[in-house]
Motif scaffolding. Structure first.
Motif, short mmCIF file in Angstrom:
data_model
loop_
_atom_site.label_atom_id
_atom_site.label_comp_id
_atom_site.label_asym_id
_atom_site.label_seq_id
_atom_site.Cartn_x
_atom_site.Cartn_y
_atom_site.Cartn_z
N ALA A 208 0.46 -1.58 -0.41
CA ALA A 208 -0.24 -0.36 -0.34
C ALA A 208 0.66 1.39 -0.04
O ALA A 208 0.86 2.34 -0.26
CB ALA A 208 -1.44 -0.06 1.08
N LEU A 211 2.07 1.89 -3.59
CA LEU A 211 0.58 2.73 -4.37
C LEU A 211 1.04 3.93 -4.24
O LEU A 211 0.66 4.95 -5.29
CB LEU A 211 -0.51 2.11 -4.07
N SER A 232 -1.76 -1.48 -7.82
CA SER A 232 -3.12 -1.36 -6.91
C SER A 232 -4.17 -3.04 -7.65
O SER A 232 -4.39 -3.51 -6.45
CB SER A 232 -4.24 -0.50 -7.51
N SER A 357 -7.27 1.61 2.38
CA SER A 357 -6.12 1.57 1.43
C SER A 357 -6.53 2.37 -0.03
O SER A 357 -5.48 3.87 -0.69
CB SER A 357 -5.04 0.10 0.89
N ALA A 358 -7.80 1.82 -0.84
CA ALA A 358 -7.89 2.09 -1.62
C ALA A 358 -8.90 4.21 -1.04
O ALA A 358 -8.40 4.87 -1.99
CB ALA A 358 -9.29 1.25 -2.51
N VAL A 361 -5.72 6.43 -1.58
CA VAL A 361 -5.71 6.23 -2.98
C VAL A 361 -6.22 7.85 -3.66
O VAL A 361 -6.35 8.77 -4.64
CB VAL A 361 -5.32 5.01 -3.74
N THR A 377 -7.70 4.01 -10.68
CA THR A 377 -6.65 3.10 -10.01
C THR A 377 -7.82 1.96 -8.95
O THR A 377 -7.62 1.30 -8.37
CB THR A 377 -5.95 3.69 -9.01
N VAL A 378 -8.89 2.90 -8.44
CA VAL A 378 -9.52 2.05 -7.92
C VAL A 378 -10.65 1.34 -8.43
O VAL A 378 -10.34 0.12 -7.99
CB VAL A 378 -10.59 3.12 -7.03
N TYR A 381 -8.61 -1.58 -7.84
CA TYR A 381 -7.94 -2.95 -6.59
C TYR A 381 -9.25 -3.91 -6.47
O TYR A 381 -9.53 -4.72 -6.61
CB TYR A 381 -8.19 -1.13 -5.76
#
Length: 439
Positions: A208, A211, A232, A357-358, A361, A377-378, A381
């Motif tokens: 994490a 990222l 991710s 974590s997501a 981000v 990016t999510v 994930y």
């Protein structure tokens, strides 16, 4: 250059999680007073919310927050309550993950005290007690002797400067202290205990951090962006390997019914969509409102996820125990056909709880003006989570055809019932665990 940027952010990323609010109280007892060095170390998301709701310069915020803290802490010398006052207050921001800051509030409190005989002191700090995070208390004396202390004399976290490894799985949670003081010197506090973290949790934290370093880079090039999406994807897959993401439920569901690969794909797609939507919605809410507690929202989403799984298990159990006469033959089914609602329901339950974590981000990308990249990016994930859940479900489904299953063929008529009970129990367990975290 990339390595330097990544290393800097890895050091800056908060080890206690992006939603944590961490407390330390360092009690120092003198013959004529007791002092408390109270520190609040807030991670990225609480700091972002504090900035949304704060007004005025940092010094004004520090004075106001320390005043609130002084009114919340409780201390007693024998049967007499301690009257705390603020002697100094300071507040500062520090670099955090994905370009977001963390914050540190330091309040120095003092209360008059007279130690001319053995005296029992008690202390409690309920301030912002609903927030998840590290809580630590120490007690030491100068000119007085401490005995029968429930807390150590030294901080194992360096007063919230150096947390021992990654302690997301088992942070300290000390909110009260009790000890006896008398004139003299010496005395020992309680032994300091340092919880540890499992290997998977530790390396997930490192992943994490990497990222976050990529998303928060000063200049986001195409290679860096593609690497961030790959990291991710891997992080989502590893995150889903941790307990509590419905792997058992999905695997049991597809193994206990005539589930096809496309059913597993439908669940995986629903997980991705649900998780992405949840992260975006919660990210927007946290970025515009300081009154929403992120960990509380995640807890209630966990309860809903568990109840949804339990509801699916109840429906499966009802179908499994339906009288055999309704099926037009003299024996019960050993399986059931997956329904569209059941498949979608499992996918929603698997992706309903957004990953912190997501979330950080996305918030970091939004703060840097990279909202679209943050959303992509999510999505990656969520795809990583879905791939892990899909692999677990397909693997168990394939195992259903092995020789071991054939040896247990006599259990075939009861497979549907066993599966339904398992789904129901797992759902109840997830809901109960999430509810316990809220209490």
């Amino acid at each position: 250059m990339i390595g330097v940027v990544a290393a800097a952010v890895i050091l800056a990323a908060h080890p206690m999680g992006n939603l944590s609010v961490n407390h330390y109280d360092g009690l120092s007892v003198f013959l004529d007073r007791i002092e408390d060095t109270a520190i609040i170390d807030s991670a990225e998301i609480p700091t972002l919310q504090q900035r949304q709701g704060a007004s005025g310069p940092p010094d004004a915020y520090a004075a106001r927050a320390c005043g609130e803290l002084a009114g919340a802490v409780r201390g007693q010398a024998g049967d007499r309550p301690l009257a705390w006052r603020v002697t100094s207050a300071s507040f500062a921001y520090r670099p955090g993950a994905a370009g977001l800051p963390t914050s540190r509030l330091t309040c120095r409190l003092s209360a008059p005290l007279r130690v001319d005989r053995p005296l029992t002191l008690t202390f409690a700090n309920p301030y912002r007690g609903e927030a998840v995070g590290w809580r630590e208390i120490t007690a030491s004396g100068s000119g007085v002797r401490l005995s029968a202390s429930s807390v150590p004399t030294r901080s194992v976290s360096g007063e919230l400067h150096a947390y021992p490894v990654d302690l997301l799985s088992s942070p300290l949670d000390v909110r009260q202290a009790r000890f006896t003081v008398e004139p003299g010197s010496g005395g020992l506090g309680a032994p300091a205990r340092v919880p540890g973290a499992d290997v998977l949790t530790r390396y997930t934290g490192l992943l994490a951090d990497r990222l976050n370093s990529l998303v928060g880079a000063d200049r986001l090039t195409v290679p860096l962006g593609l690497l961030a999406l790959l990291v991710s994807l891997v992080l989502g897959a590893v995150h889903a390997a941790l307990p509590g993401h419905g792997k058992t439920v999905m695997a049991a569901y597809l193994a206990g019914c005539d589930g096809r690969v496309r059913d597993a794909l439908a669940v995986a797609a629903t997980v991705t969509l649900t998780h992405t939507a949840g992260v975006i919605v919660l990210g927007v809410l946290l970025s515009v409102s300081a009154s929403i507690a992120g960990e509380t929202v995640l807890g209630w989403l966990g309860v809903i996820s568990g109840l949804l799984i339990a509801a699916i298990g109840t429906a499966l159990l009802r179908s499994a125990v339906r009288p055999a006469s309704q099926h037009g033959h003299g024996h019960g089914h050993g399986h059931f056909a997956p329904s569209g609602r059941g498949v979608v329901g499992l996918g929603v339950a698997g992706g309903l709880v957004p990953s912190p974590s997501a979330l950080v981000v996305l918030l970091g990308a939004m703060a840097l003006g990279r909202t679209a990249f943050g959303i992509v990016t999510v999505v990656c994930y969520g795809l990583g989570m879905a791939l892990t859940l899909l692999a677990a479900a397909v693997a168990v489904r394939r195992l259903a055809d092995l020789t071991l299953t054939k040896r247990l063929y006599r259990l075939r008529p009861y497979t549907a019932t066993i599966t339904a009970v398992l789904v129901l129990l797992v759902g109840i367990g997830i809901a109960a665990r999430a509810l316990a975290s809220l209490l």
